[in-house]
Design a protein around this motif. Structure first.
Motif, PDB file in Angstrom:
ATOM      1  N   THR A  64      41.563  56.295 -54.292  1.00  0.00           N
ATOM      2  CA  THR A  64      40.955  57.514 -53.760  1.00  0.00           C
ATOM      3  C   THR A  64      39.831  58.055 -54.638  1.00  0.00           C
ATOM      4  O   THR A  64      38.771  58.455 -54.121  1.00  0.00           O
ATOM      5  CB  THR A  64      42.020  58.605 -53.569  1.00  0.00           C
ATOM      6  OG1 THR A  64      43.017  58.118 -52.677  1.00  0.00           O
ATOM      7  CG2 THR A  64      41.405  59.869 -52.982  1.00  0.00           C
ATOM      8  N   LEU A  65      40.038  58.097 -55.960  1.00  0.00           N
ATOM      9  CA  LEU A  65      38.996  58.659 -56.828  1.00  0.00           C
ATOM     10  C   LEU A  65      37.691  57.865 -56.756  1.00  0.00           C
ATOM     11  O   LEU A  65      36.609  58.476 -56.659  1.00  0.00           O
ATOM     12  CB  LEU A  65      39.516  58.757 -58.269  1.00  0.00           C
ATOM     13  CG  LEU A  65      40.670  59.756 -58.491  1.00  0.00           C
ATOM     14  CD1 LEU A  65      41.061  59.803 -59.959  1.00  0.00           C
ATOM     15  CD2 LEU A  65      40.304  61.152 -57.982  1.00  0.00           C
ATOM     16  N   PRO A  66      37.725  56.523 -56.772  1.00  0.00           N
ATOM     17  CA  PRO A  66      36.462  55.793 -56.568  1.00  0.00           C
ATOM     18  C   PRO A  66      35.846  56.054 -55.189  1.00  0.00           C
ATOM     19  O   PRO A  66      34.615  56.115 -55.058  1.00  0.00           O
ATOM     20  CB  PRO A  66      36.874  54.316 -56.717  1.00  0.00           C
ATOM     21  CG  PRO A  66      38.087  54.360 -57.571  1.00  0.00           C
ATOM     22  CD  PRO A  66      38.810  55.604 -57.157  1.00  0.00           C
ATOM     23  N   GLU A  81      39.107  65.281 -62.128  1.00  0.00           N
ATOM     24  CA  GLU A  81      39.777  64.016 -61.828  1.00  0.00           C
ATOM     25  C   GLU A  81      40.947  63.776 -62.777  1.00  0.00           C
ATOM     26  O   GLU A  81      42.015  63.303 -62.364  1.00  0.00           O
ATOM     27  CB  GLU A  81      38.780  62.857 -61.923  1.00  0.00           C
ATOM     28  CG  GLU A  81      37.775  62.805 -60.789  1.00  0.00           C
ATOM     29  CD  GLU A  81      36.861  61.599 -60.896  1.00  0.00           C
ATOM     30  OE1 GLU A  81      37.020  60.828 -61.874  1.00  0.00           O
ATOM     31  OE2 GLU A  81      36.000  61.416 -60.017  1.00  0.00           O
ATOM     32  N   GLY A  82      40.745  64.118 -64.055  1.00  0.00           N
ATOM     33  CA  GLY A  82      41.827  63.954 -65.025  1.00  0.00           C
ATOM     34  C   GLY A  82      43.035  64.812 -64.689  1.00  0.00           C
ATOM     35  O   GLY A  82      44.179  64.355 -64.773  1.00  0.00           O
ATOM     36  N   TRP A  83      42.779  66.061 -64.288  1.00  0.00           N
ATOM     37  CA  TRP A  83      43.891  66.951 -63.929  1.00  0.00           C
ATOM     38  C   TRP A  83      44.566  66.508 -62.628  1.00  0.00           C
ATOM     39  O   TRP A  83      45.795  66.579 -62.499  1.00  0.00           O
ATOM     40  CB  TRP A  83      43.387  68.383 -63.799  1.00  0.00           C
ATOM     41  CG  TRP A  83      43.338  69.112 -65.105  1.00  0.00           C
ATOM     42  CD1 TRP A  83      42.243  69.465 -65.814  1.00  0.00           C
ATOM     43  CD2 TRP A  83      44.471  69.541 -65.878  1.00  0.00           C
ATOM     44  NE1 TRP A  83      42.601  70.096 -66.981  1.00  0.00           N
ATOM     45  CE2 TRP A  83      43.965  70.160 -67.040  1.00  0.00           C
ATOM     46  CE3 TRP A  83      45.850  69.457 -65.704  1.00  0.00           C
ATOM     47  CZ2 TRP A  83      44.791  70.696 -68.026  1.00  0.00           C
ATOM     48  CZ3 TRP A  83      46.676  69.995 -66.682  1.00  0.00           C
ATOM     49  CH2 TRP A  83      46.148  70.600 -67.820  1.00  0.00           C
ATOM     50  N   ILE A  84      43.789  66.051 -61.661  1.00  0.00           N
ATOM     51  CA  ILE A  84      44.379  65.587 -60.399  1.00  0.00           C
ATOM     52  C   ILE A  84      45.315  64.405 -60.655  1.00  0.00           C
ATOM     53  O   ILE A  84      46.373  64.287 -60.021  1.00  0.00           O
ATOM     54  CB  ILE A  84      43.264  65.206 -59.402  1.00  0.00           C
ATOM     55  CG1 ILE A  84      42.576  66.471 -58.888  1.00  0.00           C
ATOM     56  CG2 ILE A  84      43.812  64.396 -58.234  1.00  0.00           C
ATOM     57  CD1 ILE A  84      41.308  66.207 -58.115  1.00  0.00           C
ATOM     58  N   SER A  85      44.958  63.547 -61.587  1.00  0.00           N
ATOM     59  CA  SER A  85      45.802  62.401 -61.909  1.00  0.00           C
ATOM     60  C   SER A  85      47.028  62.804 -62.721  1.00  0.00           C
ATOM     61  O   SER A  85      48.130  62.316 -62.483  1.00  0.00           O
ATOM     62  CB  SER A  85      44.987  61.359 -62.693  1.00  0.00           C
ATOM     63  OG  SER A  85      43.909  60.876 -61.931  1.00  0.00           O
ATOM     64  N   SER A  86      46.841  63.710 -63.684  1.00  0.00           N
ATOM     65  CA  SER A  86      47.900  63.965 -64.664  1.00  0.00           C
ATOM     66  C   SER A  86      48.843  65.096 -64.301  1.00  0.00           C
ATOM     67  O   SER A  86      49.987  65.126 -64.788  1.00  0.00           O
ATOM     68  CB  SER A  86      47.263  64.271 -66.025  1.00  0.00           C
ATOM     69  OG  SER A  86      46.431  65.415 -65.945  1.00  0.00           O
ATOM     70  N   MET A 135      43.966  70.381 -54.034  1.00  0.00           N
ATOM     71  CA  MET A 135      44.449  69.086 -54.516  1.00  0.00           C
ATOM     72  C   MET A 135      45.392  69.275 -55.704  1.00  0.00           C
ATOM     73  O   MET A 135      46.398  68.572 -55.832  1.00  0.00           O
ATOM     74  CB  MET A 135      43.273  68.198 -54.903  1.00  0.00           C
ATOM     75  CG  MET A 135      42.373  67.832 -53.730  1.00  0.00           C
ATOM     76  SD  MET A 135      40.894  66.918 -54.215  1.00  0.00           S
ATOM     77  CE  MET A 135      41.559  65.271 -54.359  1.00  0.00           C
ATOM     78  N   TYR A 136      45.095  70.237 -56.568  1.00  0.00           N
ATOM     79  CA  TYR A 136      45.993  70.546 -57.680  1.00  0.00           C
ATOM     80  C   TYR A 136      47.376  70.959 -57.168  1.00  0.00           C
ATOM     81  O   TYR A 136      48.408  70.503 -57.667  1.00  0.00           O
ATOM     82  CB  TYR A 136      45.430  71.691 -58.536  1.00  0.00           C
ATOM     83  CG  TYR A 136      44.224  71.364 -59.373  1.00  0.00           C
ATOM     84  CD1 TYR A 136      43.913  70.052 -59.717  1.00  0.00           C
ATOM     85  CD2 TYR A 136      43.387  72.379 -59.828  1.00  0.00           C
ATOM     86  CE1 TYR A 136      42.796  69.762 -60.490  1.00  0.00           C
ATOM     87  CE2 TYR A 136      42.264  72.105 -60.596  1.00  0.00           C
ATOM     88  CZ  TYR A 136      41.972  70.785 -60.922  1.00  0.00           C
ATOM     89  OH  TYR A 136      40.875  70.514 -61.689  1.00  0.00           O
ATOM     90  N   VAL A 137      47.374  71.852 -56.158  1.00  0.00           N
ATOM     91  CA  VAL A 137      48.640  72.349 -55.601  1.00  0.00           C
ATOM     92  C   VAL A 137      49.453  71.191 -55.017  1.00  0.00           C
ATOM     93  O   VAL A 137      50.658  71.053 -55.276  1.00  0.00           O
ATOM     94  CB  VAL A 137      48.374  73.416 -54.518  1.00  0.00           C
ATOM     95  CG1 VAL A 137      49.690  73.818 -53.830  1.00  0.00           C
ATOM     96  CG2 VAL A 137      47.699  74.634 -55.123  1.00  0.00           C
ATOM     97  N   ALA A 138      48.785  70.356 -54.238  1.00  0.00           N
ATOM     98  CA  ALA A 138      49.480  69.237 -53.601  1.00  0.00           C
ATOM     99  C   ALA A 138      50.031  68.268 -54.640  1.00  0.00           C
ATOM    100  O   ALA A 138      51.180  67.823 -54.541  1.00  0.00           O
ATOM    101  CB  ALA A 138      48.531  68.508 -52.656  1.00  0.00           C
TER     102      ALA A 138
END
Length: 490
Positions: A64-66, A81-86, A135-138
């Motif tokens: 998804t990120l790419p 992106e780092g926060w969405i992953s971690s 996206m953070y919430v999800a």
């Protein structure tokens, strides 16, 4: 002797021409139904659909990120992106505690149904997101559900499975086989999202993953709760029906097991468990150190960074193979390798597989770091463009047969039943905290020190993991709980 109705006669001797029961020394004929294990496999598979959804959640970032970066569908900074992953790993460290309390109070089935509902809500929010905030919430909700999944599912499967089942084949430990489903279905989730993610839109991928969550919710409605939990809540009749369904037996055929469950529940009710019990004995302290150590080295092997950013890693390598194809290949290899673990672990032992895993990961990560170092100093790597794929395939294989599933299996063997639930929640939380830190700062390490430095650091950690196993971990293969506890007390 098997009867025509599928039942067998138990322990009868002939003496002086009379029929005498070998234990009670009186005339008595008892029958025990054979039953079937098919529904136990069905129930374990349905429960582990939660693990498949968890695999989808964890693998989602890789394609998804790419995609977002190339299409600008949602514009994100590197920090976002780092926060969405971690952030998923951070909330997964919290999930085990409310999940454990919910399961103990309302039963494993209701806890899993609640987890399914949160999964569905999270996918809807993520699919509807137009920016980083939603996206953070999800992703935070995903983490809570994943923490719950890896806490409740193993407990549920362990409680619905019979220890030994007699087939026409040699004796099969059904509990060990069903226990391996979690890792297997989780890798299936990775393979699912890796395979379709690069070829569909952002919304289509969210819908496809939501469908798996809905499938889990609907099928779980038809699966019984753990008989142990039903007895614990005073629903003895519900426990009887659950046992009848799971064992494919009649009401009288489950009487013995139902009575044994009642005894186990009564014994457990008389014992109060607290965090202090984890350090009350020398054996428990050693078990805690070994368990935290194994999951800690598991995370320092870099697995979450590899899985969350696999497509980006292949893109950075500049190889000749399409990054999306390489990522699919990694998912397939991980799934197949995970399927081999149940066949190997009771033959070779835990220590051998963990040591093999540590050595293989050390070498593969070291070679991968060397490849990126050559690119860093502008050496032409065209002729070895497939090296990153080969290195990561080796890494995934040895991880999947060793440090992937075995830290959790060994943990289940080290702790006594009295403290196992508390120890499981604490260990899972510790594991996910480390996962968050590594995932969050992986990109920072790559940007600051170079990709080669990141993989060399992982390689060193894998070597230290091997030393930890070699010098500290006892072999638990073929040993009873009592033998393991005595071994730890020495």
């Amino acid at each position: 002797m098997d009867s025509p109705t599928g039942q067998r006669r138990i322990s009868l001797d002939f003496q002086d021409g009379g029929l005498v029961d070998s234990k009670m020394e009186k005339f008595e004929t008892e029958y025990e139904e054979q039953g079937s294990v098919k529904r136990q496999y069905i129930a374990a598979t349905v429960a582990n659909l939660a693990a498949m959804v968890a695999g989808c959640c964890m693998g989602w970032t890789s394609p998804t990120l790419p995609y977002l970066e190339s299409t600008k569908y949602i514009i994100l900074t590197k920090g976002e992106e780092g926060w969405i992953s971690s952030i998923l790993a951070l909330s997964a460290a919290i999930g085990p505690f409310p999940a454990g309390m919910t399961a103990n109070r309302y039963g494993h089935k209701k806890a899993l149904l609640g987890t399914a509902a949160i999964y569905i809500l999270s996918w809807i929010l993520l699919t509807a997101a137009k920016g980083a905030g939603l996206m953070y919430v999800a992703r935070f909700l995903f983490g809570l559900s994943i923490g719950a999944t890896f806490t409740v599912v193993p407990m549920y499967v362990g409680e619905i499975a019979e220890v030994l089942i007699e087939h026409s084949y040699p004796w099969i430990k059904i509990r060990g086989a069903l226990g391996s489903f979690t890792q297997l279905l989780c890798t299936l989730g990775f393979m699912y999202v890796y395979s379709i993610g690069p070829y569909v839109s952002y919304i289509s991928l969210g819908v496809a993953c939501t469908a798996v969550s809905v499938l889990f919710l609907v099928t779980m409605l038809f699966i019984p709760d753990s008989p142990y939990q039903l007895v614990k809540r005073g629903d003895r009749e519900g426990a009887r029906k659950a046992l009848q369904w799971l064992r494919s037996k009649s009401s009288s055929g489950v009487n013995k097991e139902l009575n044994e469950l009642q005894v186990a529940v009564d014994e457990q009710a008389s014992q109060k468990t607290s965090l202090r019990d984890l350090v009350a004995t020398r054996g428990n302290v050693k078990a805690l150190i070994l368990s935290l150590g194994l999951v800690g080295w598991q995370q320092f092997s870099g697995i979450n960074a590899v899985l969350f950013f696999s497509q980006a890693i292949f893109k950075m390598s500049g190889g000749t193979l399409d990054p999306s194809i390489a990522t699919i290949l990694i998912g397939v290899v991980m799934f197949l390798a995970s399927g081999c673990t149940p066949l190997l672990v009771d033959r070779t032992g835990r220590r051998f597989l963990l040591l093999t895993s540590a050595v293989g990961m050390t070498l593969s990560q070291g070679v991968l770091g060397l490849f990126f170092f050559l690119r860093h100093i502008d050496v032409d790597t065209t002729n070895i463009g497939l090296l990153p794929v080969g290195s990561l395939i080796v890494y995934i294989i040895v991880y999947s047969i060793g440090f992937g599933p075995l830290p959790w299996a060994v943990m289940g063997e080290l702790f006594s039943p009295k403290v196992k639930s508390t120890a499981s929640s604490l260990t899972a939380s510790f594991c996910w905290v480390l996962g968050f830190l590594i995932t969050k700062f992986f990109q920072d390490i790559v940007d600051g020190l170079g990709t080669h430095s990141a993989f060399w650091m992982f390689s060193v950690c894998c070597g230290l993991a091997g030393m930890f196993v070699f010098f500290l971990l006892p072999e638990t293969k073929g040993k009873s709980l009592q033998e393991i506890q005595l071994l730890l007390e020495k």
